[in-house]
Structure formats: C-alpha cells, structure tokens
Design an enzyme around this catalytic site. Structure first.
Site, PDB file in Angstrom:
ATOM      1  N   GLY A  49      -6.844   3.679 -17.711  1.00  0.00           N
ATOM      2  CA  GLY A  49      -7.121   2.396 -18.362  1.00  0.00           C
ATOM      3  C   GLY A  49      -6.562   2.414 -19.765  1.00  0.00           C
TER       4      GLY A  49
ATOM      5  N   CYS B 115      -6.697  10.299 -15.929  1.00  0.00           N
ATOM      6  CA  CYS B 115      -6.463   9.871 -17.308  1.00  0.00           C
ATOM      7  C   CYS B 115      -7.747   9.319 -17.941  1.00  0.00           C
ATOM      8  CB  CYS B 115      -5.305   8.875 -17.344  1.00  0.00           C
ATOM      9  SG  CYS B 115      -4.614   8.710 -18.985  1.00  0.00           S
ATOM     10  N   TYR B 116      -7.862   7.997 -18.119  1.00  0.00           N
ATOM     11  CA  TYR B 116      -9.110   7.475 -18.688  1.00  0.00           C
ATOM     12  C   TYR B 116     -10.311   7.915 -17.839  1.00  0.00           C
ATOM     13  CZ  TYR B 116     -12.436   4.249 -20.813  1.00  0.00           C
ATOM     14  OH  TYR B 116     -13.525   3.730 -21.459  1.00  0.00           O
TER      15      TYR B 116
ATOM     16  N   HIS C 289      -0.860  11.374 -14.130  1.00  0.00           N
ATOM     17  CA  HIS C 289      -0.977  10.354 -13.067  1.00  0.00           C
ATOM     18  C   HIS C 289      -0.361  10.845 -11.753  1.00  0.00           C
ATOM     19  CE1 HIS C 289      -2.501   7.001 -15.493  1.00  0.00           C
ATOM     20  NE2 HIS C 289      -1.873   7.623 -16.481  1.00  0.00           N
TER      21      HIS C 289
ATOM     22  N   GLU D 254      -0.462   9.454  -8.981  1.00  0.00           N
ATOM     23  CA  GLU D 254      -0.021   8.309  -8.168  1.00  0.00           C
ATOM     24  C   GLU D 254       1.391   7.852  -8.521  1.00  0.00           C
ATOM     25  OE1 GLU D 254      -2.095   8.338 -10.606  1.00  0.00           O
ATOM     26  OE2 GLU D 254      -2.196   6.486 -11.753  1.00  0.00           O
TER      27      GLU D 254
ATOM     28  N   ASP E 160       4.441 -13.242   5.387  1.00  0.00           N
ATOM     29  CA  ASP E 160       2.986 -13.172   5.485  1.00  0.00           C
ATOM     30  C   ASP E 160       2.420 -14.127   6.549  1.00  0.00           C
ATOM     31  OD1 ASP E 160       3.487 -11.527   3.388  1.00  0.00           O
ATOM     32  OD2 ASP E 160       2.761 -12.901   1.855  1.00  0.00           O
TER      33      ASP E 160
ATOM     34  N   LYS F 223       1.932  -5.594   0.599  1.00  0.00           N
ATOM     35  CA  LYS F 223       3.129  -6.184   1.225  1.00  0.00           C
ATOM     36  C   LYS F 223       3.878  -5.190   2.129  1.00  0.00           C
ATOM     37  CE  LYS F 223       5.943  -9.805   1.102  1.00  0.00           C
ATOM     38  NZ  LYS F 223       5.526 -11.214   1.076  1.00  0.00           N
TER      39      LYS F 223
END
Ligand code: XMP
Length: 522
Positions: A63, A90-91, A177, A179, A235, A378
């Site tokens: 964050g 992290c945060y 991170h 990710e 979609d 997506k």
C-alpha cells in the site's frame, strides 16, 4: 459484504486484504495462475466476515501509506489469532511486524526496482530456491526491529529485514513484491507459501469453473428465461456461449446495431452467433435512430450519455417484443466489482456505469441478475472462451468501447465520417494482422480528426481529412504505452489509407502514453 455470484469456487481460497497497492490485482492473478482461487477484499473487512469466508490463507497487500502516519490503514490484531496462515507483502509486512511488537521506521535508503536478497535462514518459503536472488522492491520504510517470535529469513543491502517468518504460526512477511514479474522466483515463492506452508490443492482450473458455473446457472435459473445484451465483444460472447451451454434456447440475446460499429461488424456478429452458434439472437437495427440523436453533438460526454440512454431504450423495446424475462445476464468481469481501495482509473468508472446503472442495481438486489464472469480476470475469460471451443479470432479481439466509433470521430458524427473511419480502420487492422502484430497489441484503431490539411495527389492540390492511428500495449488498460510499430508496417498503413480511402490525405501516429493521455481520444 463480498459480492458473490454464480460459479463461486470452493472454500479452498485465499483472501487478499487490499491496502491500496497498485499490484493488488496482480497478487490475485498470480495465485490463480497457480490454480488456487483468490479474492480481493478491502482491509476494512470485519473479522466475522473473514471467518464466514473460511479462507485457507490471508495475504496482506502492499500500500502507498507509511504505517507510522496517523491516518495509515490498520487492521485488528485479532486477525493473527484466527489460526489462518498469513503472508504480508511490503506494507503488509509492516502491518504484521507492528502487530507483534516490531518497529517500523523510514529508511534512509529507499529501494525502488531490482535488488538482490540473500537467504539467511532456511525457510519453507524459499524451499528449493537459490541463496541469492533478484527481487522487485518498492519501499521507503523498513522493519527496524524484528518481533520476538519471528526469524529473519532474507536480507538485502538496504533492508536487513527483507523477509521474516513465525514458522509455528505460519505467519510470513516479505519486503519485496513476489507478484511482480521482475522478482526472479516470485511465482515459486507464492507457490511455496500456498502449497508448502498452507497445504492448498490446485483445484481452481477453468474446467472446474465451467462445471460449477453451469451447475449454478441451472440451479438459479430453473425453468426460467434469461435476457442478454450481446455486443460481439469477448465478454458478452463468452457469457452467451456459457449460458447457452447451461440453459440452451431459454437464453435470448439482443444485439443492437447503433450504427457506430466497425466495417461489416453487424453482419459478422449475426453470422457467427445466429448461423454458427444457433443462438436465439434478436437483431435490432437502430442505426438511423442513433445518428439522428447524435446530429450536431460534438461534446464527448454528451455523445456517451445519448448513446447510453438510447441503447437502454432500444434494448428494452426489443426485449418487450419477445415477452417477459426472469433474469438479466451481463458479462461483468472481476475488476469491475472488486471493492478495491486502490484508486480506480476512468475506464473502471465508465464500465461500472454500464453494468451498475440504478435499474440493474435494483435487479441485483432482487437476485435477478446473472453475471457468470464476475469472478474472472480478462485473461481468464479468454481461457474460458478457448475451453468452450470459441474461435481464437473472437477470443483475441481488441476491446471496443460501447459508444463505438462515435468517440473515435472527434466532433460531429456523420455518415460520411463514419464511412471514412470504417475504411481506414479496416485497412489498419488488416495490415496489423498480416504483420502478426494484432495479438501483441492491447488495441489498435483509427481516429477521425475534424481538421483538413493540404496535400498533393498527382498534380492536383488536395484539401482533405486527417486520420490518426492509435496503437497501444497494455496489461489492463489502466496504463498503456504507445506501440513502436515496425517502419515498413507504418508505411504500408499510411500509404494504403491515403491511396484507398477517399477523403483522407494525411495519416498521423499518436505517440502519447496513458497517463496522462487516455487510450480513446474522447
Ligand atoms: P481510456 O480511453 O479510458 O480507455 O484509456 C480504457 C479502456 O476502456 C475502453 N473504453 C470503454 N469501454 N465503454 C466501454 O465499454 C466506454 O464508454 C469506454 N470508454 C473507453 C477503451 O477502449 C480502453 O480499452
């Protein structure tokens, strides 16, 4: 409350508490790539709600705040007494370190970008990974002192405490991170957390999603009927095919031609869905109506409002002709419904307008709305489409905005301008496909500019229109970079448009990134 719908996975899931990081959605996507279901919730979620969800693990996201600031987001320390494994990123690392009595302070050495960490103590989090590895850092604070129960498991030059563990309680924190793509072993670290530490099973697969979604749709709809607005985009098309699989011809699709579609688009959609897929497709040709309503309108927002309103009118009128319906279906995606605390871009606001207008919200409350893709990103929708046997050409289509070519014609929308834009756009896409660039781009399209410029063709002076080309790369449309197309491709596009499209004597290339520009021009 978490907005659940059709196709909700088992309780074999991760809850990600969002503290507002730009990477929060990425955490969920990376976890799902490991075939584990992950859901994002605001960090303010009450403990009781967490308990009801029965997550097998919690992730505290990064964050933008500093923990020692007064207004910084905080959670109740009781979260750590639930017996659920936790990974703080992290945060999220500061939050858990603080909860256990560690100290957080501003770091004199800020770290943004790549850094090397060294594993300093054996840990299941780094099982099977090399002792030194590259990670992605993005922080100005650091953990100053480790809480008593924790062990430091990795350090970097500027962050002695780059990763910590409380092995017994399965509580882990990392300064970097995992990710983010640039973290060399990010996927493996998440894998270790999920499978070595939390004992997850890989149950989140597209086939399991299809099976449970079909089952859920059948249970909810029973013998009822469902109405879906079909645009021909990815979609709504995937939604249609999935619903058809579940309830057959009790699905009715309304396709509105607002006169603002690309060249031959309406015939292609009719052909594909009516002829090949045998859908109950109702075609509404409203071209004249829309063009009439748009006459003289130049303001982008006014164009959008008019198109949105007329669409609903036409859609309702067509639906009424068929009869009454028990449910309304929409192709809403996960990013549109996450109650994220991160700042959302304009595109999110626009999309939520479409699928969350007051009338729809009312129907949602009554349980009359079916949104089978509501949990998917997506790229997952594309994978779903593939598994449903839909053609690659349809699955890989670039996004096309609801207001269509009206927001790609700067100034008034006229039939003549639409014709010019369609022809130019068609050439652009054809050349981009031929050069094998279509799937490398997030979007590519032509824009009609209401300016004329001087040119010379043969020996004659011309005074004609300008077409701008927009081609961007992007992961999620929140940010985008203009694409560096090969010179010969650019040359072919420009030559062909000027030679073949009457009324155009100049082609320009848009070299603006988002932000500060947007992808569409209006
Ligand atoms: P912008 O122009 O905001 O666009 O950078 C981000 C993405 O959203 C699409 N877009 C829309 N999609 N209705 C839609 O369904 C709209 O009104 C709309 N406006 C923009 C745009 O094509 C891009 O992919």
């Amino acid at each position: 409350m978490i907005e659940h719908g059709i196709g909700v996975a088992s309780q074999n899931k991760v809850l990600i508490l969002d503290f507002g990081s730009q990477y929060t959605q990425l955490i969920a996507r990376k976890i799902r790539e490991l075939n584990v279901y992950a859901e994002i919730v605001p960090y303010t979620i009450p403990i009781d709600e967490i308990k009801k969800e029965h997550p097998k693990a919690l992730i505290l996201s990064g964050g933008p705040s500093s923990l020692y600031e007064e207004e910084s987001p905080k959670i109740s320390n009781d979260i750590f007494t639930l017996g659920i494994p936790v990974l703080g990123i992290c945060y999220g690392l500061y939050v858990l370190a603080d909860a256990f009595g560690g100290a957080i302070s501003p770091s004199p050495f800020k770290e943004y970008g790549r850094a090397d960490i060294t594993i300093v103590n054996d840990s299941p989090l780094f099982k099977g990974l090399p002792g030194i590895q590259t990670v992605w850092m993005s922080h100005g604070d650091k953990v100053e002192s480790v809480p008593q129960e924790f062990t430091v498991i990795a350090s970097s030059r500027n962050a002695k405490i780059a990763a910590i563990e409380y092995r017994e309680k399965k509580i882990y924190g990392v300064q970097f991170h995992p990710e983010v793509y640039h973290t060399q072993y990010g996927k493996e670290i998440l894998h270790n957390f999920l499978f070595e530490i939390c004992n997850f099973k890989s149950t989140w697969t597209m086939q399991s999603f299809i099976d449970s979604a079909i089952q859920d749709i059948r249970t909810v709809v029973g013998n009822g009927t469902v109405l879906l607005g079909l645009s021909g985009g990815v979609d709504s098309s995937v939604t249609a095919v999935l619903l058809q699989k579940a309830i057959g011809n009790r699905l009715y699709c309304v396709f509105v031609n607002n006169g603002l579609l690309r060249k031959d688009e309406h015939t292609k959609v009719i052909e594909r869905f009516k002829k090949h897929l045998n859908l109950n497709l109702i075609y509404a040709d409203a071209e004249e109506l829309f063009l009439q309503k748009l006459k003289g309108i130049t303001d982008p927002e006014q164009k959008r409002r008019i198109i949105g309103k007329e669409f609903i009118n036409v859609f309702k009128a067509e639906a009424a002709k068929i009869g009454t319906f028990d449910f309304l279906a929409q192709g809403t995606l996960y990013p549109d419904v996450i109650e994220s605390v991160s700042t959302k871009g304009p595109s999110d606001t626009i999309k939520s307008h479409h699928n969350r207008v007051p009338e729809v919200l009312e129907l949602i409350k009554e349980g009359k709305v079916i949104e089978p893709l509501k949990e998917l990103f997506k790229d997952e929708v594309r994978e779903l489409g593939r598994q449903l046997g839909m053609p690659e050409e349809l699955i890989n289509r670039h996004p096309f905005p609801g207001p269509g070519l009206a927001i790609r014609i700067i100034g008034e929308v006229t039939k003549e301008r639409l014709f010019i834009l369609r022809e130019a756009d068609d050439i652009l896409i054809e050349e981009i496909k031929k050069a094998d660039y279509y799937t490398k781009l997030w979007q590519a399209f032509a824009v009609f500019l209401p300016v004329k410029s001087v040119g010379v063709m043969g020996d004659k002076r011309t005074y004609e229109n300008v077409i701008a080309i927009r081609a961007v790369t992007s992961l999620d449309a929140m940010t985008a970079d203009w694409a560096y197309l090969p010179e010969d491709l650019m040359r072919r596009i420009s030559t062909r448009i000027i030679n073949e499209v009457k009324g155009v004597n100049r082609v320009v290339y848009d070299i603006s990134s988002k932000p500060p520009s947007t992808i569409e021009w209006e």
